[in-house]
Write a protein that holds these residues in place. Structure first.
Motif, mmCIF file in Angstrom:
data_model
loop_
_atom_site.group_PDB
_atom_site.id
_atom_site.type_symbol
_atom_site.label_atom_id
_atom_site.label_comp_id
_atom_site.label_asym_id
_atom_site.label_seq_id
_atom_site.Cartn_x
_atom_site.Cartn_y
_atom_site.Cartn_z
ATOM 1 N N ASP A 1 0.890 -1.151 0.000
ATOM 2 C CA ASP A 1 0.000 0.000 0.000
ATOM 3 C C ASP A 1 0.934 1.207 0.000
ATOM 4 O OD1 ASP A 1 -2.149 1.697 0.184
ATOM 5 O OD2 ASP A 1 -2.503 1.328 2.307
ATOM 6 N N LYS B 1 -10.341 -5.120 -3.826
ATOM 7 C CA LYS B 1 -11.423 -5.049 -2.842
ATOM 8 C C LYS B 1 -12.642 -5.841 -3.299
ATOM 9 C CE LYS B 1 -10.038 -0.797 -0.582
ATOM 10 N NZ LYS B 1 -10.382 0.538 -0.134
ATOM 11 N N ALA C 1 -11.804 -3.381 5.809
ATOM 12 C CA ALA C 1 -10.604 -4.054 5.295
ATOM 13 C C ALA C 1 -9.707 -4.508 6.441
ATOM 14 C CB ALA C 1 -9.841 -3.115 4.354
ATOM 15 N N GLU D 1 -4.354 -3.232 4.493
ATOM 16 C CA GLU D 1 -4.550 -3.201 3.044
ATOM 17 C C GLU D 1 -3.372 -3.833 2.314
ATOM 18 O OE1 GLU D 1 -5.915 0.611 1.616
ATOM 19 O OE2 GLU D 1 -7.898 0.241 2.470
#
Length: 161
Positions: free
Chosen positions: A7, A101, A113, A138
């Motif tokens: 991320d 996602k 998440a 994430e």
């Protein structure tokens, strides 16, 4: 195969999945405030220790009303991460937030998440307890998406052979 999910960004994180072992880290930074940058030498050392064979970076873009300065800093961080991975010879791919996602059945809710990452990887829960650990969560879910898609791809290749 050791898979890395990233991320990106100054407050970003990376996570590694290898068999039953999961690791989660914040991206290392140097400097203060607006002068904070990715600490590329530290990142390179950490990634060398992990030894990933494949990495997936979340492909994100500048947001409306985001300032020019913060957009530049984000792009600089993104490029630094790409550069470290390239220098280490790690194969690299990209995935949009919507793609990973959707595959994991998530909405845009950030805390959803984080809770999903804890559900899938209870051993990582101590590193994902705080709401501000969303980038770690994430990164882990991006790695999970990559792992699932690589396995599907390899199974498809095996069936065709």
């Amino acid at each position: 195969m050791k898979i890395l999910g990233i991320d990106p960004g100054i407050n970003g994180a990376f996570a590694s999945i290898h068999k039953d072992t999961v690791t989660v880290h914040d991206l290392p930074t140097a400097g203060e405030g607006k002068h904070r940058i990715i600490a590329t030498a530290v990142l390179a050392h950490q990634l060398r220790q992990l030894g990933p064979t494949f990495a997936v970076i979340e492909r994100v873009h500048a947001m409306p009303r985001q300032g020019v300065s913060s957009s530049f800093r984000f792009g600089q961080a993104f490029g630094a991460i790409e550069g470290v991975l390239g220098a280490l010879g790690v194969s690299l791919s990209y995935v949009t937030p919507a793609t990973w996602k959707r595959a994991l059945g998530l909405s845009a809710d950030k805390d959803e998440a984080r809770l999903r990452a804890i559900q899938l990887y209870p051993a990582a829960a101590p590193d994902l307890q705080r709401r501000k650990d969303i980038d770690r969560a994430e990164a882990l879910l991006i790695a999970r998406w990559a792992k699932d898609n690589l396995e599907v791809r390899r199974l498809g290749e095996t069936d065709a052979a």
